[in-house]
Structure formats: C-alpha cells, structure tokens
Design an enzyme around this catalytic site. Structure first.
Site, PDB file in Angstrom:
ATOM      1  N   HIS A  58       0.859  -1.203   0.000  1.00 41.39           N
ATOM      2  CA  HIS A  58       0.000   0.000   0.000  1.00 41.39           C
ATOM      3  C   HIS A  58       0.883   1.237   0.000  1.00 41.39           C
ATOM      4  O   HIS A  58       1.072   1.843   1.056  1.00 41.39           O
ATOM      5  CB  HIS A  58      -0.909  -0.023   1.227  1.00 41.39           C
ATOM      6  N   ILE A  64       1.946   4.675   1.598  1.00 40.53           N
ATOM      7  CA  ILE A  64       0.978   5.550   2.265  1.00 40.53           C
ATOM      8  C   ILE A  64       0.259   4.704   3.305  1.00 40.53           C
ATOM      9  O   ILE A  64      -0.201   3.601   3.011  1.00 40.53           O
ATOM     10  CB  ILE A  64      -0.053   6.114   1.257  1.00 40.53           C
ATOM     11  N   GLY A  67      -5.869   4.513   5.442  1.00 37.70           N
ATOM     12  CA  GLY A  67      -6.769   5.275   6.315  1.00 37.70           C
ATOM     13  C   GLY A  67      -7.446   4.407   7.360  1.00 37.70           C
ATOM     14  O   GLY A  67      -7.619   4.817   8.506  1.00 37.70           O
ATOM     15  N   VAL A  68      -7.799   3.181   6.991  1.00 36.00           N
ATOM     16  CA  VAL A  68      -8.460   2.297   7.965  1.00 36.00           C
ATOM     17  C   VAL A  68      -7.545   2.010   9.147  1.00 36.00           C
ATOM     18  O   VAL A  68      -8.021   1.820  10.269  1.00 36.00           O
ATOM     19  CB  VAL A  68      -8.902   0.941   7.360  1.00 36.00           C
ATOM     20  N   GLU A  72      -7.937   2.650  13.048  1.00 40.18           N
ATOM     21  CA  GLU A  72      -7.620   1.635  14.053  1.00 40.18           C
ATOM     22  C   GLU A  72      -6.798   2.252  15.197  1.00 40.18           C
ATOM     23  O   GLU A  72      -7.046   1.983  16.371  1.00 40.18           O
ATOM     24  CB  GLU A  72      -6.870   0.463  13.408  1.00 40.18           C
TER      25      GLU A  72
END
Lengths: 153, 82
Positions: A58, A64, A67-68, A72
């Site tokens: 990723h 990067i 976002g998840v 978290e």
C-alpha cells in the site's frame, strides 16, 4: 496500576502497559506510547516506520498508511480512554465512524492521536479523535463503539 | 417553542436512524417499531447534548423510547439549565 505511571506528570506509559489495556497485538497494535491519559483526554503516539508490513502493498513504490489503520489507531486510543473511566469492562466493538482525512501519512511520520469523550457510558460510548503530524491535522473522526449486548438491547 | 424543539428532535432522530421524517411517528417506539438500536439511541443522545448544551444521565437513555418522550426530556433538561 503500574508504578511507573505515578512517576510521570501526565500519566504516560509504554507498550507493555498499553497491552494490559487493549487486546490488539503485533502486527495490529497501532499505538507505541501513551503520552497522557485521563478520563477527559488520552494522547497516544504511533511512529510510522518504513518497515511496516502494510507499506509493502500500500502501495509498491509509494508507501501511504491506509486510512483504515489510522482509524484503528484512533480506536485503540479510544479503548484506552474508555478504560480510564470503566477499567474493568470487556472489549467493545466498533459501531460507527465518521472520518475525514486531510493529508497522507508516510514512513517517518509520528502520529499524535488525541481522543476526547463526547459521551461515555458503561458498555458504549462516542468519542472524538484527531491525528496530528507536527502541526498539521491529518485525520479526524467521531467514533461510536458498544458491546454486543448493547447493540441488541 | 415546543413545536420547534419537536421538529429539531425529529430531524436529529431521522438523521441518526437514516429514515425520512415521515417514517417516524412521534409516538412510535423507536427501537420496537422504527428499527433503531440502543447505539443509535446513544448517538441521538450525544447529538441532543451538543445541540441543546444539556447533560443527560445514562439512566435517561431507557426513557428515550419515542420522539415525543425525547422532546419532553429535552424540554425538562433545558428548563433545568436556566
């Protein structure tokens, strides 16, 4: 409560004590250190390094932080906030997330995650989370969580 | 006054439950009849506290079963605030 927490001004503690409060473990432990913890506010940090597993995919050649996983990190900081108020309650489940991301998080960044309660109750709550890197806000969210029995009640 | 609070509460409830205002009768039980759950009730409560700057204790959550009951609770809490 661990002894070292009394010695620091703002109740800061490291990963061994974090593990006593939250059930997540490597590679899913998304906070490295708690800088400040009280029922009104918890501040945690996550040092994002180039060796993080997720950077492999990723994205290849352009790392990067997903976002998840930032969410978290906010959620894990939120568990610590919840445990400041209800230390003996069991793990809770994510119910809803309203989030906004303003800047990508890349290797070398240090995320400073600040969470504050909007409404905390036994077995459920809502809190606000903000992630800063230096003086820039990179993400913010409003997160609701509850236990399974709260949801079906 | 009472009417506008009722409209505002209905608006908040509809947003949280993700239904049209018309689908929520004012005296319908939000969990049994409208399809809300107690987490939604908490979100409604948090939205009300923010909007009206009131503090609602945890026990009140059980009483927030219909839009009309929520309106009564908000009115009572607002009075207390003054």
């Amino acid at each position: 409560m661990p002894k070292e927490r009394k010695e620091t001004m703002k109740n800061s503690f490291g990963s061994e004590d974090i593990k006593k409060l939250i059930p997540q473990r490597f590679p899913f432990l998304m906070i490295d250190r708690v800088m400040e913890a009280s029922p009104e506010k918890v501040v945690a940090i996550k040092n994002v390094t180039a060796s993080e597993q997720f950077f492999k995919g990723h994205f290849p050649g352009q790392p990067i932080m997903p976002g998840v996983l930032i969410i978290e990190a906010m959620a894990q900081t939120g568990i610590i906030l919840y445990k400041q108020i209800f230390p003996n309650d069991k793990v809770l489940f994510l119910v809803s997330v309203k989030s906004r991301f303003s800047k990508p998080v890349i290797p070398g960044d240090q995320m400073v995650i600040t969470v504050e309660p909007i409404k905390m109750m036994s077995k459920m709550g809502i809190f606000k989370a903000v992630v800063m890197i230096e003086e820039h806000k990179v993400a913010e969210a409003e997160i609701a969580f509850g236990s399974q029995d709260a949801k079906s009640a | 006054m009472a009417r506008s609070v009722q409209e505002e509460v209905l608006e908040i409830v509809a947003t949280v439950i993700e239904k049209n205002k018309g689908e929520i009768p004012l005296d319908a039980h939000l969990i049994q009849d409208v399809g809300a759950d107690s987490m939604m009730a908490l979100e409604i409560l948090a939205a009300l506290e923010k909007k009206y700057r009131i503090a609602v204790p945890e026990e009140k959550l059980k009483e927030m079963t219909t839009v009309n009951k929520i309106v009564q609770m908000v009115m009572a809490a607002k009075k207390k605030n003054k």
